[in-house]
Design a protein around this motif. Structure first.
Motif, PDB file in Angstrom:
ATOM      1  N   ALA A 177       0.828  -1.205   0.000  1.00 22.99           N
ATOM      2  CA  ALA A 177       0.000   0.000   0.000  1.00 22.99           C
ATOM      3  C   ALA A 177       0.866   1.260   0.000  1.00 22.99           C
ATOM      4  N   VAL A 178       1.890   1.285   0.849  1.00 25.19           N
ATOM      5  CA  VAL A 178       2.768   2.445   0.926  1.00 25.19           C
ATOM      6  C   VAL A 178       3.524   2.632  -0.387  1.00 25.19           C
ATOM      7  N   THR A 179       4.001   1.540  -0.952  1.00 28.13           N
ATOM      8  CA  THR A 179       4.731   1.616  -2.221  1.00 28.13           C
ATOM      9  C   THR A 179       3.877   2.230  -3.313  1.00 28.13           C
ATOM     10  N   GLU A 180       2.625   1.786  -3.398  1.00 30.38           N
ATOM     11  CA  GLU A 180       1.752   2.264  -4.472  1.00 30.38           C
ATOM     12  C   GLU A 180       1.241   3.683  -4.219  1.00 30.38           C
ATOM     13  N   ALA A 181       1.096   4.060  -2.950  1.00 33.54           N
ATOM     14  CA  ALA A 181       0.568   5.388  -2.641  1.00 33.54           C
ATOM     15  C   ALA A 181       1.651   6.459  -2.599  1.00 33.54           C
TER      16      ALA A 181
END
Length: 225
Positions: free
Chosen positions: A99-103
């Motif tokens: 999630a952090v990578t994509e956001a």
């Protein structure tokens, strides 16, 4: 809503704070809901949170990895049945990192490893006052996943519970990540819209799954404010 004329777009709400609509597809939402229902069962299950002043939170909560109570963490449900907190599964860490990578991009992930989940259940009348997630020792981004009914998510500033803030509509499957300059921003849920969740999910109410990195060692962290 699948029949929207213009699909909702990913939005930067504040520096380090990003809303990603529809991040979880229908199958992923069902799988996460099944897990939440299992975690909600006793022992160390869904509970009403009581504040030091004698009040109660209207959203009920269950924790994984570390048990949060106002305003500290422990390895047991110190304000409930006293049972050991349920373990934090590795797949939730993987979900949080993705999630952090994509956001926010891969640079925001670093070597972090998620080890806390706070799962809040909101019925039609539940709310969450403006607060900061400030009881952890890590400044890693917070990951928030929504299931069920739509809510108004109020995302504010780091100085006070008052304006400026921005209201964001969070629907089932939405992702919200906040870190960096916004890691300690005040935020809350002033309203839930009953009956707005996807019927096929089979959830009455709203679930919010919040993932955090503790930065802890030892048995009990934090202290009353």
């Amino acid at each position: 809503m699948e029949d929207e004329l213009f699909p909702r777009a990913c939005a930067r709400i504040a520096p380090g704070a990003v809303h990603v609509p529809g991040w979880l597809d229908a199958e992923q939402q069902r799988a996460l809901l099944t897990a939440c229902r299992d975690w909600a069962r006793p022992p160390a299950g869904l509970r009403t949170v009581r504040t030091p002043g004698g009040g109660t939170m209207t959203a009920r909560q269950v924790c994984l990895g570390w048990h949060w109570y106002p305003y500290a963490y422990a390895r047991t449900v110190t304000d409930g049945d006293g049972s050991p907190v349920k373990p934090f599964p590795a797949w939730l860490d993987e979900l949080g990192r993705r999630a952090v990578t994509e956001a926010l991009g891969p640079e925001a992930v670093g070597g972090l490893s998620y080890d806390i989940a706070l799962i809040n259940f909101y019925d039609a009348d539940a709310r969450m006052g403006m607060h900061r997630d400030a009881d952890e020792k890590s400044d890693a981004p917070v990951v928030s996943l929504s299931l069920g009914d739509t809510c108004v998510f109020r995302f504010g500033n780091t100085e006070s519970r008052t304006k400026p803030y921005r209201d964001v509509e969070l629907r089932s499957g939405d992702l919200f990540v906040f870190g960096g300059e916004s890691r300690l921003a005040y935020h809350g849920v002033p309203k839930v819209y009953p009956g707005t969740g996807p019927a096929e999910l089979g959830l009455t109410g709203r679930l919010n799954v919040t993932l955090r990195v503790s930065g802890f060692e030892g048995a009990v962290l934090g202290a009353p404010r």
